[in-house]
Design a protein around this motif. Structure first.
Motif, PDB file in Angstrom:
ATOM      1  N   MET A  81      16.691  11.216 -47.497  1.00  0.00           N
ATOM      2  CA  MET A  81      17.850  11.654 -46.798  1.00  0.00           C
ATOM      3  C   MET A  81      19.204  11.232 -47.642  1.00  0.00           C
ATOM      4  O   MET A  81      19.126  10.088 -48.422  1.00  0.00           O
ATOM      5  N   ALA A  82      20.060  12.302 -47.694  1.00  0.00           N
ATOM      6  CA  ALA A  82      21.474  11.708 -48.330  1.00  0.00           C
ATOM      7  C   ALA A  82      22.461  12.112 -47.261  1.00  0.00           C
ATOM      8  O   ALA A  82      22.278  13.053 -46.510  1.00  0.00           O
ATOM      9  N   THR A  83      23.842  11.692 -47.593  1.00  0.00           N
ATOM     10  CA  THR A  83      24.848  12.175 -46.731  1.00  0.00           C
ATOM     11  C   THR A  83      25.807  12.940 -47.447  1.00  0.00           C
ATOM     12  O   THR A  83      26.936  13.476 -47.186  1.00  0.00           O
ATOM     13  N   GLU A  84      25.813  12.878 -48.813  1.00  0.00           N
ATOM     14  CA  GLU A  84      26.505  13.769 -49.742  1.00  0.00           C
ATOM     15  C   GLU A  84      25.775  14.606 -50.566  1.00  0.00           C
ATOM     16  O   GLU A  84      24.512  14.336 -51.162  1.00  0.00           O
ATOM     17  N   ALA A  85      26.230  15.780 -51.046  1.00  0.00           N
ATOM     18  CA  ALA A  85      25.397  16.847 -51.760  1.00  0.00           C
ATOM     19  C   ALA A  85      25.131  16.130 -53.251  1.00  0.00           C
ATOM     20  O   ALA A  85      23.884  16.268 -53.739  1.00  0.00           O
ATOM     21  N   LEU A  86      25.885  15.594 -53.891  1.00  0.00           N
ATOM     22  CA  LEU A  86      25.428  15.097 -55.237  1.00  0.00           C
ATOM     23  C   LEU A  86      24.537  13.978 -55.159  1.00  0.00           C
ATOM     24  O   LEU A  86      23.505  13.821 -56.148  1.00  0.00           O
ATOM     25  N   VAL A  87      24.357  13.144 -54.225  1.00  0.00           N
ATOM     26  CA  VAL A  87      23.421  12.155 -53.959  1.00  0.00           C
ATOM     27  C   VAL A  87      22.110  13.023 -53.744  1.00  0.00           C
ATOM     28  O   VAL A  87      21.113  12.638 -54.286  1.00  0.00           O
ATOM     29  N   GLY A  88      22.062  14.011 -52.807  1.00  0.00           N
ATOM     30  CA  GLY A  88      20.956  14.833 -52.498  1.00  0.00           C
ATOM     31  C   GLY A  88      20.569  15.486 -53.690  1.00  0.00           C
ATOM     32  O   GLY A  88      19.271  15.361 -53.912  1.00  0.00           O
ATOM     33  N   LEU A  89      21.196  15.932 -54.696  1.00  0.00           N
ATOM     34  CA  LEU A  89      20.848  16.620 -56.056  1.00  0.00           C
ATOM     35  C   LEU A  89      20.090  15.792 -56.764  1.00  0.00           C
ATOM     36  O   LEU A  89      19.310  16.042 -57.320  1.00  0.00           O
ATOM     37  N   ASP A  90      20.442  14.298 -56.634  1.00  0.00           N
ATOM     38  CA  ASP A  90      19.948  13.317 -57.461  1.00  0.00           C
ATOM     39  C   ASP A  90      18.506  13.002 -56.889  1.00  0.00           C
ATOM     40  O   ASP A  90      17.602  12.802 -57.618  1.00  0.00           O
ATOM     41  N   LEU A  91      18.278  13.170 -55.544  1.00  0.00           N
ATOM     42  CA  LEU A  91      17.051  12.709 -55.082  1.00  0.00           C
ATOM     43  C   LEU A  91      16.133  13.976 -55.114  1.00  0.00           C
ATOM     44  O   LEU A  91      15.139  13.792 -55.440  1.00  0.00           O
ATOM     45  N   VAL A  92      16.748  15.182 -55.252  1.00  0.00           N
ATOM     46  CA  VAL A  92      15.877  16.162 -55.694  1.00  0.00           C
ATOM     47  C   VAL A  92      15.377  16.082 -57.168  1.00  0.00           C
ATOM     48  O   VAL A  92      14.099  16.106 -57.191  1.00  0.00           O
ATOM     49  N   ALA A  93      16.286  15.700 -57.979  1.00  0.00           N
ATOM     50  CA  ALA A  93      15.846  15.391 -59.374  1.00  0.00           C
ATOM     51  C   ALA A  93      14.769  14.366 -59.519  1.00  0.00           C
ATOM     52  O   ALA A  93      13.656  14.221 -60.432  1.00  0.00           O
ATOM     53  N   GLU A  94      14.890  13.403 -58.490  1.00  0.00           N
ATOM     54  CA  GLU A  94      14.187  11.948 -58.733  1.00  0.00           C
ATOM     55  C   GLU A  94      12.787  12.241 -57.898  1.00  0.00           C
ATOM     56  O   GLU A  94      11.867  11.944 -58.434  1.00  0.00           O
ATOM     57  N   HIS A  95      12.713  13.210 -56.802  1.00  0.00           N
ATOM     58  CA  HIS A  95      11.281  13.230 -55.972  1.00  0.00           C
ATOM     59  C   HIS A  95      10.605  14.732 -56.161  1.00  0.00           C
ATOM     60  O   HIS A  95       9.561  14.729 -56.028  1.00  0.00           O
ATOM     61  N   GLY A  96      11.377  15.571 -57.008  1.00  0.00           N
ATOM     62  CA  GLY A  96      10.891  16.795 -56.949  1.00  0.00           C
ATOM     63  C   GLY A  96      10.106  17.419 -55.681  1.00  0.00           C
ATOM     64  O   GLY A  96       9.044  17.682 -55.433  1.00  0.00           O
ATOM     65  N   PRO A  97      11.155  17.603 -54.770  1.00  0.00           N
ATOM     66  CA  PRO A  97      10.572  17.939 -53.331  1.00  0.00           C
ATOM     67  C   PRO A  97      10.054  19.456 -53.102  1.00  0.00           C
ATOM     68  O   PRO A  97      10.170  20.316 -54.154  1.00  0.00           O
ATOM     69  N   GLY A  98       9.198  19.638 -52.031  1.00  0.00           N
ATOM     70  CA  GLY A  98       8.989  21.000 -51.877  1.00  0.00           C
ATOM     71  C   GLY A  98       9.947  21.799 -51.000  1.00  0.00           C
ATOM     72  O   GLY A  98       9.684  23.102 -51.045  1.00  0.00           O
ATOM     73  N   LEU A  99      11.067  21.179 -50.520  1.00  0.00           N
ATOM     74  CA  LEU A  99      12.214  21.888 -49.693  1.00  0.00           C
ATOM     75  C   LEU A  99      13.300  20.750 -49.616  1.00  0.00           C
ATOM     76  O   LEU A  99      13.195  19.562 -49.718  1.00  0.00           O
ATOM     77  N   ALA A 100      14.513  21.595 -49.821  1.00  0.00           N
ATOM     78  CA  ALA A 100      15.770  20.902 -49.568  1.00  0.00           C
ATOM     79  C   ALA A 100      16.271  21.544 -48.349  1.00  0.00           C
ATOM     80  O   ALA A 100      16.237  22.858 -48.144  1.00  0.00           O
ATOM     81  N   ILE A 101      16.881  20.603 -47.518  1.00  0.00           N
ATOM     82  CA  ILE A 101      17.619  20.944 -46.413  1.00  0.00           C
ATOM     83  C   ILE A 101      19.226  20.486 -46.668  1.00  0.00           C
ATOM     84  O   ILE A 101      19.417  19.581 -46.751  1.00  0.00           O
ATOM     85  N   LEU A 102      20.108  21.640 -46.605  1.00  0.00           N
ATOM     86  CA  LEU A 102      21.428  21.246 -46.960  1.00  0.00           C
ATOM     87  C   LEU A 102      22.412  21.618 -45.678  1.00  0.00           C
ATOM     88  O   LEU A 102      22.216  22.828 -45.269  1.00  0.00           O
ATOM     89  N   ASP A 103      23.097  20.668 -45.218  1.00  0.00           N
ATOM     90  CA  ASP A 103      24.496  20.907 -44.534  1.00  0.00           C
ATOM     91  C   ASP A 103      25.314  21.851 -45.484  1.00  0.00           C
ATOM     92  O   ASP A 103      25.186  21.609 -46.446  1.00  0.00           O
ATOM     93  N   VAL A 104      26.134  22.711 -44.687  1.00  0.00           N
ATOM     94  CA  VAL A 104      27.338  23.145 -45.396  1.00  0.00           C
ATOM     95  C   VAL A 104      28.387  22.412 -45.480  1.00  0.00           C
ATOM     96  O   VAL A 104      28.902  21.968 -46.745  1.00  0.00           O
TER      97      VAL A 104
END
Length: 121
Positions: free
Chosen positions: A30-53
């Motif tokens: 989980m992240a509370t900011e988009a840039l942190v979320g993008l870093d988590l995607v790069a780090e963990h290679g998820p099968g799905l991203a869920i984004l608040d607008v």
């Protein structure tokens, strides 16, 4: 089980989303900011991203989705926009940015899990 990265800034929804997804057997980052979320995607290679607008930090979920689509390694990552923005214009904007699906808050837990499973394939 799948790896999911979710970006949600509302503390109550953040906690609820984590609980729902973990109880469904997923590994959740989980992240509370988009840039942190993008870093988590790069780090963990998820099968799905869920984004608040609507997110703090200068980058919203739509821009985060656009950045994911522009990055070769994550261009095909399923993205679920989960937001309180219910206007048709908002939905068009999210889908135009490359979102795979768009779910409006408040959401039904069964519907959320159904969409998650569908996107995970």
């Amino acid at each position: 089980m799948a790896v999911i990265v979710a970006v949600e800034d509302d503390p109550d929804v953040h906690q609820l989303l984590r609980l729902i997804l973990e109880n469904a057997g997923h590994e959740v980052h989980m992240a509370t900011e988009a840039l942190v979320g993008l870093d988590l995607v790069a780090e963990h290679g998820p099968g799905l991203a869920i984004l608040d607008v609507s997110l703090p930090g200068g980058v919203d979920g739509v821009e985060a989705c656009t950045r994911l689509r522009a990055h070769g390694a994550h261009a095909d990552l399923p993205v679920l926009m989960l937001t309180a923005r219910a206007r048709e214009e908002d939905q068009r904007r999210g889908m135009a940015a490359g979102a795979s699906d768009y779910l409006v808050k408040p959401f039904d837990i069964v519907e959320l899990l159904g969409r998650v499973e569908k996107l995970l394939g």
